[in-house]
Design a protein around this motif. Structure first.
Motif, PDB file in Angstrom:
ATOM      1  N   THR A  26       0.854  -1.243   0.024  1.00 54.49           N
ATOM      2  CA  THR A  26       0.174   0.078   0.076  1.00 54.49           C
ATOM      3  C   THR A  26       0.773   1.297   0.062  1.00 54.49           C
ATOM      4  O   THR A  26       0.426   2.304  -0.738  1.00 54.49           O
ATOM      5  CB  THR A  26      -1.052   0.012   1.344  1.00 54.49           C
ATOM      6  N   ASP A  27       1.968   1.278   0.984  1.00 53.90           N
ATOM      7  CA  ASP A  27       2.696   2.280   0.899  1.00 53.90           C
ATOM      8  C   ASP A  27       3.559   2.827  -0.304  1.00 53.90           C
ATOM      9  O   ASP A  27       4.229   3.786  -0.550  1.00 53.90           O
ATOM     10  CB  ASP A  27       3.778   2.216   2.005  1.00 53.90           C
ATOM     11  N   LEU A  28       3.646   1.848  -1.242  1.00 53.25           N
ATOM     12  CA  LEU A  28       4.303   1.841  -2.611  1.00 53.25           C
ATOM     13  C   LEU A  28       3.628   2.038  -3.639  1.00 53.25           C
ATOM     14  O   LEU A  28       3.891   1.992  -4.962  1.00 53.25           O
ATOM     15  CB  LEU A  28       5.259   0.888  -2.704  1.00 53.25           C
ATOM     16  N   GLN A  29       2.074   2.305  -3.622  1.00 61.47           N
ATOM     17  CA  GLN A  29       1.310   2.537  -4.830  1.00 61.47           C
ATOM     18  C   GLN A  29       1.613   3.948  -5.358  1.00 61.47           C
ATOM     19  O   GLN A  29       1.032   4.949  -5.155  1.00 61.47           O
ATOM     20  CB  GLN A  29      -0.084   2.421  -4.472  1.00 61.47           C
ATOM     21  N   ARG A  30       2.378   3.739  -6.600  1.00 63.53           N
ATOM     22  CA  ARG A  30       2.788   5.001  -7.161  1.00 63.53           C
ATOM     23  C   ARG A  30       1.457   5.856  -7.878  1.00 63.53           C
ATOM     24  O   ARG A  30       1.525   7.218  -7.971  1.00 63.53           O
ATOM     25  CB  ARG A  30       3.682   4.899  -8.360  1.00 63.53           C
ATOM     26  N   ALA A  31       0.495   5.098  -8.241  1.00 67.87           N
ATOM     27  CA  ALA A  31      -0.796   5.829  -8.603  1.00 67.87           C
ATOM     28  C   ALA A  31      -1.522   6.691  -7.554  1.00 67.87           C
ATOM     29  O   ALA A  31      -2.149   7.479  -8.074  1.00 67.87           O
ATOM     30  CB  ALA A  31      -1.818   4.684  -9.242  1.00 67.87           C
ATOM     31  N   ASP A  32      -1.093   6.383  -6.373  1.00 70.05           N
ATOM     32  CA  ASP A  32      -1.787   7.520  -5.425  1.00 70.05           C
ATOM     33  C   ASP A  32      -1.411   8.972  -5.601  1.00 70.05           C
ATOM     34  O   ASP A  32      -2.262   9.621  -5.303  1.00 70.05           O
ATOM     35  CB  ASP A  32      -1.123   7.194  -4.021  1.00 70.05           C
ATOM     36  N   ILE A  33      -0.277   9.085  -6.164  1.00 69.89           N
ATOM     37  CA  ILE A  33      -0.112  10.498  -6.512  1.00 69.89           C
ATOM     38  C   ILE A  33      -1.005  11.078  -7.224  1.00 69.89           C
ATOM     39  O   ILE A  33      -1.096  12.319  -7.273  1.00 69.89           O
ATOM     40  CB  ILE A  33       1.278  10.880  -6.989  1.00 69.89           C
ATOM     41  N   PHE A  34      -1.761  10.396  -8.217  1.00 64.76           N
ATOM     42  CA  PHE A  34      -2.799  10.907  -9.092  1.00 64.76           C
ATOM     43  C   PHE A  34      -4.152  10.907  -8.503  1.00 64.76           C
ATOM     44  O   PHE A  34      -5.096  11.377  -9.158  1.00 64.76           O
ATOM     45  CB  PHE A  34      -2.613  10.057 -10.295  1.00 64.76           C
ATOM     46  N   THR A  35      -4.341  10.011  -7.540  1.00 63.48           N
ATOM     47  CA  THR A  35      -5.582   9.854  -7.003  1.00 63.48           C
ATOM     48  C   THR A  35      -6.129  10.248  -5.788  1.00 63.48           C
ATOM     49  O   THR A  35      -7.259  10.195  -5.188  1.00 63.48           O
ATOM     50  CB  THR A  35      -6.006   8.219  -7.237  1.00 63.48           C
ATOM     51  N   LEU A  37      -4.830  12.650  -1.877  1.00 61.34           N
ATOM     52  CA  LEU A  37      -4.365  13.879  -1.353  1.00 61.34           C
ATOM     53  C   LEU A  37      -3.202  13.245  -0.400  1.00 61.34           C
ATOM     54  O   LEU A  37      -3.433  12.638   0.455  1.00 61.34           O
ATOM     55  CB  LEU A  37      -5.229  14.732  -0.681  1.00 61.34           C
ATOM     56  N   LEU A  38      -1.862  13.669  -0.854  1.00 58.77           N
ATOM     57  CA  LEU A  38      -0.705  13.139   0.013  1.00 58.77           C
ATOM     58  C   LEU A  38      -0.309  14.159   0.700  1.00 58.77           C
ATOM     59  O   LEU A  38       0.012  15.289   0.476  1.00 58.77           O
ATOM     60  CB  LEU A  38       0.259  12.484  -0.644  1.00 58.77           C
ATOM     61  N   GLU A  40       3.449  16.101   2.029  1.00 61.93           N
ATOM     62  CA  GLU A  40       4.542  16.458   1.206  1.00 61.93           C
ATOM     63  C   GLU A  40       5.655  15.397   1.232  1.00 61.93           C
ATOM     64  O   GLU A  40       6.120  15.066   0.073  1.00 61.93           O
ATOM     65  CB  GLU A  40       5.295  17.555   1.894  1.00 61.93           C
ATOM     66  N   ARG A  41       5.943  14.629   2.130  1.00 65.25           N
ATOM     67  CA  ARG A  41       6.815  13.562   2.148  1.00 65.25           C
ATOM     68  C   ARG A  41       6.378  12.438   1.260  1.00 65.25           C
ATOM     69  O   ARG A  41       7.397  12.102   0.153  1.00 65.25           O
ATOM     70  CB  ARG A  41       6.815  12.777   3.829  1.00 65.25           C
ATOM     71  N   ASN A  42       5.133  11.925   0.965  1.00 68.26           N
ATOM     72  CA  ASN A  42       4.868  10.849   0.115  1.00 68.26           C
ATOM     73  C   ASN A  42       4.496  11.153  -0.875  1.00 68.26           C
ATOM     74  O   ASN A  42       5.015  10.707  -2.170  1.00 68.26           O
ATOM     75  CB  ASN A  42       3.557  10.390   0.733  1.00 68.26           C
ATOM     76  N   HIS A  43       4.303  12.662  -1.110  1.00 68.52           N
ATOM     77  CA  HIS A  43       4.192  13.478  -2.723  1.00 68.52           C
ATOM     78  C   HIS A  43       5.567  13.380  -3.426  1.00 68.52           C
ATOM     79  O   HIS A  43       5.769  13.048  -4.373  1.00 68.52           O
ATOM     80  CB  HIS A  43       3.759  14.833  -2.528  1.00 68.52           C
ATOM     81  N   LEU A  44       6.530  13.898  -2.628  1.00 71.47           N
ATOM     82  CA  LEU A  44       8.031  13.956  -3.103  1.00 71.47           C
ATOM     83  C   LEU A  44       8.443  12.294  -3.468  1.00 71.47           C
ATOM     84  O   LEU A  44       9.189  12.218  -4.307  1.00 71.47           O
ATOM     85  CB  LEU A  44       8.619  14.825  -2.080  1.00 71.47           C
ATOM     86  N   PHE A  45       8.190  11.510  -2.583  1.00 70.36           N
ATOM     87  CA  PHE A  45       8.702  10.280  -2.572  1.00 70.36           C
ATOM     88  C   PHE A  45       8.213   9.791  -3.987  1.00 70.36           C
ATOM     89  O   PHE A  45       8.866   9.202  -4.656  1.00 70.36           O
ATOM     90  CB  PHE A  45       8.007   9.583  -1.624  1.00 70.36           C
TER      91      PHE A  45
END
Length: 59
Positions: A26-35, A37-38, A40-45
């Motif tokens: 779950t913590d590595l789902q790259r598609a989350d950036i598009f779907t 609200l993250l 800042e740490r996760n957004h930059l990751f």
């Protein structure tokens, strides 16, 4: 219960070794950036994981 035909298609492809499904934590789902609200740490990751660059860095 109705199962959509696309699910049967995926199941057949896996059975025939045409595709391989890989579990993604779950913590590595790259598609989350598009779907989602993250923070800042996760957004930059995810920006880094996708090889995206900050547009401000180009100025």
């Amino acid at each position: 219960m109705h199962v959509d035909i696309r699910h049967h298609f995926i199941r057949e492809c896996v059975a025939k070794n045409k595709i391989k499904l890989v579990y993604i934590y779950t913590d590595l789902q790259r598609a989350d950036i598009f779907t989602k609200l993250l923070d800042e740490r996760n957004h930059l990751f995810f920006i880094n994981q996708l090889g995206m660059i900050n547009g401000d860095a180009l100025i």
